[in-house]
Each structure stands twice: as structure tokens, then as C-alpha cells.
Design a protein around this motif. Structure first.
Motif, PDB file in Angstrom:
ATOM      1  N   HIS A  59      23.629 -17.442  30.775  1.00 40.36           N
ATOM      2  CA  HIS A  59      22.631 -16.629  29.659  1.00 40.36           C
ATOM      3  C   HIS A  59      22.779 -17.465  28.321  1.00 40.36           C
ATOM      4  N   TYR A  79      29.589 -14.741  37.187  1.00 40.24           N
ATOM      5  CA  TYR A  79      28.906 -13.987  35.823  1.00 40.24           C
ATOM      6  C   TYR A  79      29.866 -13.562  34.915  1.00 40.24           C
ATOM      7  N   ARG A  80      29.612 -13.189  33.575  1.00 37.20           N
ATOM      8  CA  ARG A  80      30.597 -12.674  32.682  1.00 37.20           C
ATOM      9  C   ARG A  80      30.783 -11.271  32.753  1.00 37.20           C
ATOM     10  N   PHE A 121      31.441  -8.722  27.710  1.00 36.49           N
ATOM     11  CA  PHE A 121      30.285  -9.419  27.948  1.00 36.49           C
ATOM     12  C   PHE A 121      29.140  -7.943  28.300  1.00 36.49           C
ATOM     13  N   TYR A 161      24.239  -9.651  29.610  1.00 31.96           N
ATOM     14  CA  TYR A 161      25.122 -10.820  30.020  1.00 31.96           C
ATOM     15  C   TYR A 161      25.171 -10.896  31.621  1.00 31.96           C
ATOM     16  N   GLU A 206      21.704 -11.417  33.334  1.00 30.58           N
ATOM     17  CA  GLU A 206      20.838 -12.768  33.065  1.00 30.58           C
ATOM     18  C   GLU A 206      21.895 -13.995  33.606  1.00 30.58           C
ATOM     19  N   ASP A 207      23.255 -13.893  33.496  1.00 28.36           N
ATOM     20  CA  ASP A 207      23.872 -14.835  34.060  1.00 28.36           C
ATOM     21  C   ASP A 207      23.567 -15.043  35.579  1.00 28.36           C
TER      22      ASP A 207
END
Length: 322
Positions: free
Chosen positions: A67, A125-126, A131, A135, A138-139
Motif C-alpha cells: 500500500h 501485510y502490516r 497500521f 493498510y 490494501e497490502d
């Protein structure tokens, strides 16, 4: 006082392992405990490597844009003898949006990798609350886009990519599938939503039933959603990609597998999501396993656990063979 409703009992074979697991968890989950908890949710890489060696699987890590272009890591797992263009499995791990890593839960798909020469890609992913939304989803979507764009070099047939995850990972898989639909791709062959975390609104019967019991209860669920959404939790200012249960249109989504336990907080939102998929004309298969707590089939060996695993493997075989 919070209303506590009668609930379906846990399967007798799950009672003892559930008590052991509960004994290893804090009585009350708070975000202040995350620094101490997170090391306990890091995958044992030595044990995973040994398992993969036995099965003839190998892995490599790739750094890709997430992201806003920030770097995230993907792990690619395939058979040592992988050749040609097999199906792709994109994995999003669980952990209540706050815990876990990209290797957690990948073993669920090892059978499909073996039988179908599939290539698995799992995304780091974060995590919330550091986050928050958008985040995580979208990651996940950024990693999926990268996987599809690099399908040929990964040895993946881009027309046969499946997305899947458990718990928070199931919710993120559902959110990423909605993003793929609404942004014009990547095309998905199917989605595997294992006890998915879909609804931030804390309004179902099952969330009231599973309060102070089980593995992931109402209080923990509220902490997870608040970490992800902050003050937006439960308001109108939450997107369908963060909380897919809010979507009113589930048309044009891929064939879907959903499972959960009858004695877990996500039961009703998962059943409702399957119902909305059917209403939209989407092929969906739903299993609600009697007496199952959250994640029971991955955490406890019982007859019902083996039945749940067999049903999921059967669905994967049917979809990946199509």
C-alpha cells in the motif's frame, strides 16, 4: 450488564485442548499486551522447514510494493519439482488484524500444493493498530496484483488463482476479492474463507453467545476491530473492503468456500455472508461444524476437526481441478 445467551456446547473432544489453549492466553486481551503477545504468534520456521522438506516443498521470499508503494514481503512456496503453469493460491494469515505472520496457516494448503502442483504466495501485510485500515487489506490486494502480474515467472496459470485465509485472514481475503472485483482484476477462481472475521458491528446472536468463552470471544473481537478501525468501528464510515459483511452487492464474486464452528463468535456473520452470496447468484459452499470453537480444526485433533479438513480439501480438489 452485558446479556449472555445460551450457546451451543463445545464438542466433547474439543473441551480439553480448548482449556489448554485458553490457559496460554491472557484473561483479557488489550492492545497494551500486543508487544508481549506477538512473539508467541511468530511461526516456528525450523518446524515449518522440516515439514516442507518432508513434503518436498521449498520457499523463497520476495519484496514487493505494498500500500502506497511501501515494501512488503511475500513468501512463495512450491513443490521442488514444480514445472509448467499450475494453479496459484494467495494466502492471507489470521491473527485478529493484530497478530501473526505470513507463514502462519500456510500448512492448510500444503495438500493442495502437493496434489495440484500449485504455487502458494503468502503476504506479510502490516498489522493494526500501528497500521490501521486500509493498510492491511490494501497490502493484501497489492500482493495479489503483484502475484497475478508475475504469474508466468512464478509458474502460475493467471486464470487459476485462488485466494484464502482464516479468521482475520479470511476477512482480508474476502475484502481483497471485493477489491479485485471492483477494480477490474485480478481474476479469481475461488475464495476460501475459513471462520472469517467479516463484521465490525458486534450485533449478531453468536457474538453475544461467545462472550468470555472459547478461543476468540466477543471482547477480543471488539479489541481487534477497534485496533483496525479506531473510532470508525460500528459507524457508517467503514468500507466493505475492511468489513465485507457490510457489502450489499456480492455479485460477480468467485466460487466460495466458508466454514466455521457452531460455538464461535463469527458463526452468524459467516452464515449471513454465504446467504448473501447465494442471493447474488454466486456459488458458495457453507459448513457450520457442530461444537467447533474458533479455529478448532487447525488447533485440535478430533473427529469433527478431521471432518472439517476433509470437506475443505474436497472443495479445493474440485475447484483446482476445474
Amino acid at each position: 450488564m452485558t446479556e449472555t445467551l445460551a450457546r451451543p456446547p463445545f464438542d466433547p473432544q474439543l473441551e480439553a485442548p480448548l482449556a489448554v489453549i485458553r490457559g496460554q492466553m491472557p484473561d483479557v486481551l488489550t492492545t497494551d499486551l500486543l508487544p508481549a503477545l506477538r512473539p508467541n504468534f511468530v511461526t516456528d520456521q525450523e518446524a515449518l522447514r522440516a515439514r516442507m522438506t518432508t513434503l518436498g516443498l521449498s520457499r523463497r521470499d520476495i519484496t514487493v510494493p505494498g500500500h502506497l508503494g511501501d515494501e512488503i514481503v511475500l513468501t512463495v512456496i512450491a513443490r521442488n519439482d514444480h514445472t509448467g503453469r499450475g494453479p496459484g493460491i494467495y494466502h492471507t494469515h489470521g491473527g485478529g488484524m493484530m497478530l501473526g505472520d505470513r507463514l502462519g496457516g500456510v500448512e492448510v494448503f500444503f495438500g493442495a500444493i502437493e496434489r495440484h502442483d500449485a504455487v502458494l504466495v503468502s503476504v506479510e501485510y502490516r498489522l493494526a493498530p500501528e497500521f490501521p485500515d486500509p493498510y492491511p487489506v490494501e497490502d493484501c490486494f497489492a500482493g495479489l496484483v503483484w502475484m497475478a502480474a508475475h504469474a508466468n515467472e512464478l509458474g502460475i496459470d493467471p486464470s487459476r488463482i485462488l485466494i484464502g485465509g482464516g479468521s482475520a485472514g479470511g476477512g482480508l481475503a474476502a475484502g481483497a476479492a471485493l477489491l479485485a472485483r471492483d477494480r477490474g482484476g485480478p481474476h479469481l477462481l475461488g475464495q476460501v474463507l475459513m471462520c472469517p472475521m467479516l463484521d465490525d458491528r458486534d450485533a449478531t446472536v453468536s457474538t453475544k453467545q461467545i462472550d468470555g468463552v472459547g478461543l476468540w470471544d466477543r471482547a477480543a473481537n471488539i479489541v481487534g476491530w477497534t485496533a483496525l478501525l479506531g473510532d470508525r468501528k460500528g459507524t457508517r464510515d467503514v468500507s466493505i473492503y475492511a468489513a465485507p459483511a457490510r457489502a450489499t452487492n456480492l455479485s460477480n464474486l468467485p466460487s466460495t468456500y466458508i466454514d466455521c464452528g457452531s460455538a464461535e463468535v463469527f458463526r452468524d456473520e459467516d452464515v449471513a455472508y454465504a446467504t448473501k452470496l447465494w442471493e447474488a447468484g454466486v456459488q458458495a459452499e457453507l459448513h457450520v461444524w457442530a461444537g467447533g470453537f474458533h479455529g478448532f480444526e487447525m488447533l485440535a485433533d478430533a473427529i469433527v476437526s478431521r471432518a472439517a479438513t476433509t470437506a475443505r480439501e474436497s472443495w479445493l480438489d474440485r475447484v483446482l481441478s476445474s
